[in-house]
Write a protein that holds these residues in place. Structure first.
Motif, PDB file in Angstrom:
ATOM      1  N   ASP A   1       0.736   4.176  -2.817  1.00 24.90           N
ATOM      2  CA  ASP A   1       0.254   5.502  -2.449  1.00 24.90           C
ATOM      3  C   ASP A   1       1.306   6.575  -2.687  1.00 24.90           C
TER       4      ASP A   1
ATOM      5  N   THR B   1      -2.231   5.812   2.996  1.00 21.60           N
ATOM      6  CA  THR B   1      -0.928   5.906   3.670  1.00 21.60           C
ATOM      7  C   THR B   1      -0.753   7.245   4.356  1.00 21.60           C
TER       8      THR B   1
ATOM      9  N   GLN C   1       0.815  -1.216   0.000  1.00 19.08           N
ATOM     10  CA  GLN C   1       0.000   0.000   0.000  1.00 19.08           C
ATOM     11  C   GLN C   1       0.851   1.269   0.000  1.00 19.08           C
ATOM     12  N   GLU C   2       1.855   1.310   0.855  1.00 18.23           N
ATOM     13  CA  GLU C   2       2.664   2.519   0.982  1.00 18.23           C
ATOM     14  C   GLU C   2       3.376   2.846  -0.326  1.00 18.23           C
TER      15      GLU C   2
ATOM     16  N   SER D   1      -6.542   4.555  -4.101  1.00 12.65           N
ATOM     17  CA  SER D   1      -5.862   4.101  -2.883  1.00 12.65           C
ATOM     18  C   SER D   1      -6.734   3.145  -2.069  1.00 12.65           C
TER      19      SER D   1
ATOM     20  N   THR E   1      -4.729   9.737   0.206  1.00 13.33           N
ATOM     21  CA  THR E   1      -4.336   8.321   0.196  1.00 13.33           C
ATOM     22  C   THR E   1      -4.455   7.735   1.594  1.00 13.33           C
TER      23      THR E   1
ATOM     24  N   CYS F   1      -6.362  -0.968  -1.218  1.00  7.05           N
ATOM     25  CA  CYS F   1      -6.426  -1.545   0.133  1.00  7.05           C
ATOM     26  C   CYS F   1      -7.390  -2.724   0.182  1.00  7.05           C
TER      27      CYS F   1
END
Length: 436
Positions: A91, A353, A87-88, A115, A351, A119
């Motif tokens: 994002d 993150t 995810q990070e 985003s 986002t 997830c």
């Protein structure tokens, strides 16, 4: 685990305005996310991109955002062969693609749908419930069912400029409930008791509801509103379990360093009061009506007033327009001891993150966290899983009324059922749910 396809479209939010929906495909299937929108927007929020064409949807269309996702963002992510569990990385790539400090190229509404869809795909790829995947992404090991912060009376922009004078929202918090399900029950009972009171005293027209499902009748002062809600709490039999909060949205009242106080006399102009006078009125409300939480009590740039008020009492002081879910503004507010709790909204960041980073900053400073909806919502219940996954302690998602609000409460009920004996309700530890 890579993204096969991304397709965006224009749908409608709960106010009938266009918003963005994103479909993301992996080999595991389709993952869909939709983007809410706020009518009460702070000066420090990132850009929400709209078409501006007044001949269509009064300028509120999002066809440009849809085009950017379908023609640029989607193909770029698909060509990267990215892992949806990362995810990070995804994002940060989205933010880098936008390349502006306030997300003005693609808009926070352009990035957010992608985003959140990532997830959801990551949770399925990891074979865990969405809230547990979010907890893993955040590094949180303490799942908590949040206290619902229910809006029952509306004012300001949530009531077409009318409603409760001097307040945007009057809130009820069922901190004494035994579970999340019990908390929603108590909130619904207060809502129905208030409905009955309003109908008895002012007739059918007094039971109209605003954007968030709260009643939006005109009331002359905060004291009148709080007295009415207190009576509803008592009538519903929940006086031992429910406390009150307010969202002042005071930036809308700020005029040249002073604050507008609505007059109750017909034909007379509003008066202006100082921040100190306004702060004393809040302290009086806390004492007289058991108000435990004050959101945006002052203008978003009136730092001195925020700091003095936070220092003066033990109540929760929540930064929304002040902090806009920004890690840097959380740090700035913490340095000035301007508040002790954070409104956490996905649309403030763009986002997941960035949202998690703001949550981490708040927790570092021992703040409470209120995961929040927006006034223009969709049926997507993602923030329910977000609140549990972060162990936030509080969730603000409107009244026990209107299906786009109840979608979030119903998802929380499902999560509580799934957790079974492991379910923990924040209750009176709503500001520090990890204690005890």
């Amino acid at each position: 685990m890579s993204v096969l396809k991304i397709h965006a479209r224009q749908i409608f939010d709960s106010r009938g305005n266009p918003t963005v929906e994103v479909d993301l495909y992996t080999h595991k299937g389709l993952f869909r996310a939709s983007v809410p929108s706020g009518v009460s927007r702070g000066a420090h929020e990132p850009t929400e991109l709209r078409d501006g064409d007044k001949t269509r949807f009064l300028g509120q269309g999002v066809s440009r955002v849809v085009k950017y996702i379908n023609q640029y963002i989607g193909p770029a992510l698909c060509s990267q062969d990215v892992n949806v569990k990362d995810q990070e990385k995804i994002d940060d790539l989205l933010v880098a693609m936008d390349g502006t400090a306030n997300l003005s190229r693609f808009g926070c509404n352009g990035l957010l749908g992608v985003s959140v869809a990532v997830c959801k795909a990551g949770a399925v790829e990891s074979d865990v419930p969405l809230y547990k995947h979010i907890a893993h992404l955040a590094g949180n090991t303490n799942l908590v069912l949040p206290v619902p912060v229910l809006n029952v009376l509306a004012g300001g922009v949530h009531a077409d400029g009318g409603g409760v004078q001097g307040l945007q929202e009057v809130l009820v918090l069922p901190v004494g409930a035994s579970s999340l399900h019990d908390a929603v029950r108590r909130g619904a009972e207060v809502h129905h008791a208030l409905h009955a009171l309003l109908r008895e005293r002012q007739g059918v027209g007094a039971t109209n509801v605003g954007d968030q499902g709260a009643f939006s009748l005109s009331l002359p002062s905060a004291r009148d509103a709080l007295q009415l809600v207190r009576e509803a709490v008592q009538r519903s039999g929940n006086q031992d379990a429910v406390v009150l909060g307010i969202d002042a949205a005071a930036s809308d009242l700020h005029v040249h360093g002073m604050y507008r106080k609505r007059t109750q006399e017909e034909g007379q102009e509003d008066s202006l009061i100082s921040a100190d006078t306004l702060a004393q009125s809040y302290r009086d409300l806390a004492k007289d009506f058991q108000v435990v939480s004050f959101e945006d009590p002052f203008d978003q740039d009136d730092w001195t007033a925020w700091s003095k008020f936070t220092e003066s009492g033990s109540f929760q002081v929540v930064g929304d327009s002040l902090t806009v879910s920004s890690e840097s503004r959380v740090e700035l507010a913490a340095g000035q001891q301007a508040c002790n709790s954070l409104t956490l909204s996905l649309t403030h960041t763009g986002t997941l993150t960035q949202t998690i980073r703001a949550w981490r900053a708040a927790r570092r400073h021992g703040w409470g966290v209120v995961v929040s909806h927006r006034s223009g919502e969709t049926e997507d219940p993602f923030i329910a899983d977000l609140a549990v996954g972060l162990g936030a302690g509080q969730i603000k998602t409107g009244a026990a009324c209107r299906s786009e609000r109840l979608a979030k409460y119903n998802q929380l009920i499902r999560i509580e059922e799934e957790l079974g004996s492991e379910a923990k309700y924040a209750g009176r530890n709503y500001r520090n749910p990890h204690a005890g």
